[in-house]
Design a protein around this motif. Structure first.
Motif, PDB file in Angstrom:
ATOM      1  N   GLY A 350       0.968  -1.113  -0.093  1.00 50.18           N
ATOM      2  CA  GLY A 350       0.035  -0.006  -0.111  1.00 50.18           C
ATOM      3  C   GLY A 350       0.774   1.313   0.058  1.00 50.18           C
ATOM      4  O   GLY A 350       0.280   2.428   0.408  1.00 50.18           O
ATOM      5  N   CYS A 351       1.933   1.155  -0.294  1.00 46.39           N
ATOM      6  CA  CYS A 351       3.044   2.407  -0.449  1.00 46.39           C
ATOM      7  C   CYS A 351       2.789   3.420  -1.878  1.00 46.39           C
ATOM      8  O   CYS A 351       2.271   2.809  -3.099  1.00 46.39           O
ATOM      9  CB  CYS A 351       4.200   2.099  -0.386  1.00 46.39           C
ATOM     10  N   ASN A 352       2.990   4.626  -1.454  1.00 47.50           N
ATOM     11  CA  ASN A 352       2.931   5.303  -2.726  1.00 47.50           C
ATOM     12  C   ASN A 352       4.183   5.171  -3.563  1.00 47.50           C
ATOM     13  O   ASN A 352       5.138   6.049  -3.507  1.00 47.50           O
ATOM     14  CB  ASN A 352       2.757   7.063  -2.061  1.00 47.50           C
ATOM     15  N   VAL A 353       3.928   4.431  -4.465  1.00 52.33           N
ATOM     16  CA  VAL A 353       5.289   4.202  -5.292  1.00 52.33           C
ATOM     17  C   VAL A 353       6.019   5.435  -5.910  1.00 52.33           C
ATOM     18  O   VAL A 353       6.999   5.236  -6.246  1.00 52.33           O
ATOM     19  CB  VAL A 353       5.227   2.875  -6.438  1.00 52.33           C
ATOM     20  N   ASP A 354       4.976   6.199  -6.616  1.00 55.57           N
ATOM     21  CA  ASP A 354       5.645   7.174  -7.202  1.00 55.57           C
ATOM     22  C   ASP A 354       6.220   8.140  -6.731  1.00 55.57           C
ATOM     23  O   ASP A 354       7.048   9.203  -7.133  1.00 55.57           O
ATOM     24  CB  ASP A 354       4.563   7.692  -8.409  1.00 55.57           C
ATOM     25  N   GLN A 355       5.651   8.432  -5.543  1.00 55.98           N
ATOM     26  CA  GLN A 355       6.071   9.638  -4.508  1.00 55.98           C
ATOM     27  C   GLN A 355       6.460   9.101  -3.257  1.00 55.98           C
ATOM     28  O   GLN A 355       5.536   9.371  -2.219  1.00 55.98           O
ATOM     29  CB  GLN A 355       5.041  10.828  -4.471  1.00 55.98           C
ATOM     30  N   PRO A 356       7.335   8.238  -3.018  1.00 55.70           N
ATOM     31  CA  PRO A 356       7.656   7.796  -1.568  1.00 55.70           C
ATOM     32  C   PRO A 356       7.938   8.860  -0.704  1.00 55.70           C
ATOM     33  O   PRO A 356       8.400   9.995  -1.125  1.00 55.70           O
ATOM     34  CB  PRO A 356       8.998   6.832  -1.904  1.00 55.70           C
ATOM     35  N   ARG A 357       7.768   8.644   0.634  1.00 55.99           N
ATOM     36  CA  ARG A 357       7.751   9.513   1.492  1.00 55.99           C
ATOM     37  C   ARG A 357       9.217  10.052   1.955  1.00 55.99           C
ATOM     38  O   ARG A 357      10.101   9.274   1.537  1.00 55.99           O
ATOM     39  CB  ARG A 357       7.177   8.972   2.969  1.00 55.99           C
ATOM     40  N   ASN A 358       9.419  11.505   2.216  1.00 59.11           N
ATOM     41  CA  ASN A 358      10.672  12.035   2.557  1.00 59.11           C
ATOM     42  C   ASN A 358      11.494  12.075   0.925  1.00 59.11           C
ATOM     43  O   ASN A 358      12.538  12.646   1.213  1.00 59.11           O
ATOM     44  CB  ASN A 358      11.474  11.445   3.387  1.00 59.11           C
ATOM     45  N   LEU A 359      11.214  11.480  -0.142  1.00 64.69           N
ATOM     46  CA  LEU A 359      11.864  11.779  -1.092  1.00 64.69           C
ATOM     47  C   LEU A 359      11.627  12.816  -2.059  1.00 64.69           C
ATOM     48  O   LEU A 359      10.503  13.079  -2.371  1.00 64.69           O
ATOM     49  CB  LEU A 359      12.195  10.295  -1.853  1.00 64.69           C
ATOM     50  N   ALA A 360      12.490  13.208  -2.863  1.00 68.68           N
ATOM     51  CA  ALA A 360      12.162  14.308  -3.974  1.00 68.68           C
ATOM     52  C   ALA A 360      12.947  14.023  -5.233  1.00 68.68           C
ATOM     53  O   ALA A 360      13.947  13.362  -5.279  1.00 68.68           O
ATOM     54  CB  ALA A 360      12.432  15.676  -3.496  1.00 68.68           C
ATOM     55  N   LYS A 361      12.453  14.290  -6.326  1.00 64.88           N
ATOM     56  CA  LYS A 361      13.096  14.080  -7.555  1.00 64.88           C
ATOM     57  C   LYS A 361      14.270  14.674  -7.806  1.00 64.88           C
ATOM     58  O   LYS A 361      15.154  14.081  -8.171  1.00 64.88           O
ATOM     59  CB  LYS A 361      12.064  14.377  -8.910  1.00 64.88           C
ATOM     60  N   SER A 362      14.579  16.131  -7.418  1.00 65.70           N
ATOM     61  CA  SER A 362      15.921  16.214  -7.512  1.00 65.70           C
ATOM     62  C   SER A 362      16.384  16.994  -6.215  1.00 65.70           C
ATOM     63  O   SER A 362      15.516  17.563  -5.432  1.00 65.70           O
ATOM     64  CB  SER A 362      16.217  17.249  -8.784  1.00 65.70           C
ATOM     65  N   VAL A 363      17.445  16.645  -5.820  1.00 64.14           N
ATOM     66  CA  VAL A 363      17.756  16.970  -4.279  1.00 64.14           C
ATOM     67  C   VAL A 363      18.980  18.170  -4.484  1.00 64.14           C
ATOM     68  O   VAL A 363      19.903  17.976  -4.674  1.00 64.14           O
ATOM     69  CB  VAL A 363      18.804  15.691  -3.665  1.00 64.14           C
ATOM     70  N   THR A 364      18.263  19.325  -4.485  1.00 67.54           N
ATOM     71  CA  THR A 364      19.143  20.351  -4.707  1.00 67.54           C
ATOM     72  C   THR A 364      19.288  21.351  -3.379  1.00 67.54           C
ATOM     73  O   THR A 364      19.965  22.254  -3.414  1.00 67.54           O
ATOM     74  CB  THR A 364      17.942  21.394  -5.253  1.00 67.54           C
ATOM     75  N   VAL A 365      19.127  20.308  -2.485  1.00 64.54           N
ATOM     76  CA  VAL A 365      19.788  20.952  -0.891  1.00 64.54           C
ATOM     77  C   VAL A 365      21.274  20.151  -0.585  1.00 64.54           C
ATOM     78  O   VAL A 365      21.291  18.830  -1.221  1.00 64.54           O
ATOM     79  CB  VAL A 365      18.969  20.867   0.043  1.00 64.54           C
ATOM     80  N   GLU A 366      22.031  20.308   0.219  1.00 63.87           N
ATOM     81  CA  GLU A 366      23.189  19.668   0.653  1.00 63.87           C
ATOM     82  C   GLU A 366      23.057  18.639   1.641  1.00 63.87           C
ATOM     83  O   GLU A 366      22.140  19.203   2.530  1.00 63.87           O
ATOM     84  CB  GLU A 366      24.335  20.586   0.913  1.00 63.87           C
TER      85      GLU A 366
END
Ligand code: F6R
Length: 366
Positions: A350-366
């Motif tokens: 039952g997970c949100n496969v396309d938008q998993p928690r805590n993750l972003a498509k591009s990580v623009t922070v260090e």
């Protein structure tokens, strides 16, 4: 927009025969045994004399880098180091003008990878980029580069962008080998002819989807999972573990199969699924003994095997076949069932496969 698929991730997994083909288009000439990479052409001469290649990347792109290391060292005989961009940039690394840095980034916006490029550039290295997004920040920072042409990837967990990165690195390895003269034309004809047919083999690998769904059902309630492989199967194992962690939230680790006995073996019980990359290549016999070690401790073995395999089938609980291929192309095929495995497990949980928690498509922070 999802083209009849339930999720972008599944759509993108199924796009891989096409995306890999698009990535190779106009770049390989199997009959002549020639690779052309227009993006780095102006450095063709320089490639004959470089001392070392440093690959910098994060996450999945770093795994692609590890595949690149095997292939470049094997075919072009240039020493390669693969670095996490975030570690590399905060060290005081030794970089010279004779080094080529290859920055791999699907999004082309990853902050740590950009900072690593800037530092290497200041120290005089030549910078190549491997990126999926035309005109992104990273391709603007590099001296030259090769686009992956995988098309937009919407799923946060990278699938087709990863296999396209591996495809570009494979082409780069052959291109560098051609420039350095470390490969014969007849060998290149043989390899490129086979590479040209990899998209069809990816198609065949996708045909195991129903079986992979059944296997997923059996292991979906696990709390831990190990992924083991040797050679280029090792980065594939790392990538399989990362995908599972990201989208299903099951704790998973990838290891070189031989390292298992130096620690992770303590974790093995009947509750522990262990996924092996056990295809018929130079490390086949060694992997078989690693499978025996897991079975002796009652671990549940899921093996990715070469079509027609009989040896591993005697030992493993579940076998998923992929078409036979030269070892150089193993990552492009063995990754496919692992993507599907993590996809189905995540959907079943039952997970949100396309938008998993805590993750972003591009990580623009260090
Ligand atoms: C995992 C994933 C991430 C990225 C990482 C680097 O599925 O997508 O691990 O690979 O954040 O991103 P890029 O390649 O855009 O630099």
């Amino acid at each position: 927009e999802k083209g009849g698929f339930d999720h972008f991730m599944l759509k993108e997994i199924y796009e891989q025969p096409r995306s890999i083909k698009d990535c190779m288009r106009g770049r390989i000439y199997p009959q002549e045994g020639k690779v052309q990479l227009g993006g780095i052409k102006e450095f063709a001469e320089k490639l004959k004399n470089i001392d070392r290649i440093i690959i910098v990347a994060c996450g999945t792109s770093w795994h692609a880098g590890l595949v690149g290391e095997y292939l470049i060292e094997e075919y072009a005989r240039i020493p390669v180091e693969v670095e996490y961009a975030s570690e590399f940039r905060y060290r005081n690394p030794i970089i010279t003008e004779k080094d080529v840095v290859i920055a791999i980034s699907q999004s082309g916006e990853t902050a740590d990878t950009m900072a690593a490029i800037e530092m290497a550039k200041e120290r005089g290295a030549t910078i190549f980029g491997i990126c999926n997004v035309a005109g992104a920040s990273i391709p603007r920072l590099t001296d030259a580069g090769v686009y992956t042409h995988a098309g937009p990837e919407i799923g946060v967990a990278s699938t087709k962008a990863f296999t396209a990165q591996v495809t570009v690195l494979t082409l780069m390895a052959f291109y560098m080998a051609q420039q350095k003269g470390t490969i014969t034309t007849s060998k290149l004809i043989e390899l490129l002819t086979e590479l040209d047919h990899i998209p069809e083999k990816v198609e065949l690998a996708l045909e195991s989807n129903d079986l992979i769904k059944e296997v997923s059902e059996k292991i979906k309630d696990s709390t831990n999972c190990l992924f083991l492989g040797r050679g280029t199967g090792f980065p594939v194992a790392l990538e399989g573990a990362l995908k599972l962690k990201e989208i299903s939230y099951i704790h998973a680790e990838g290891y070189p199969a031989a390292e298992m006995k130096h620690g992770p073996i303590a974790l093995i019980t009947e509750e522990m699924p262990v996924v092996f990359i056990a295809t018929q290549n130079s490390s086949y016999e060694k992997v078989i003994s690693n499978i025996q070690e897991v079975k002796a401790r009652k671990g549940k073995v899921i093996a990715i095997v070469t079509a027609g395999d009989t040896e591993v089938k005697k030992m493993a609980d579940y076998c998923i076949e992929i078409p036979d291929a030269n070892e150089a192309f193993l990552p492009l095929l063995a990754t496919i069932p692992l993507q599907l495995l993590s996809y189905h497990i995540a959907v079943m949980r039952g997970c949100n496969v396309d938008q998993p928690r805590n993750l972003a498509k591009s990580v623009t922070v260090e």
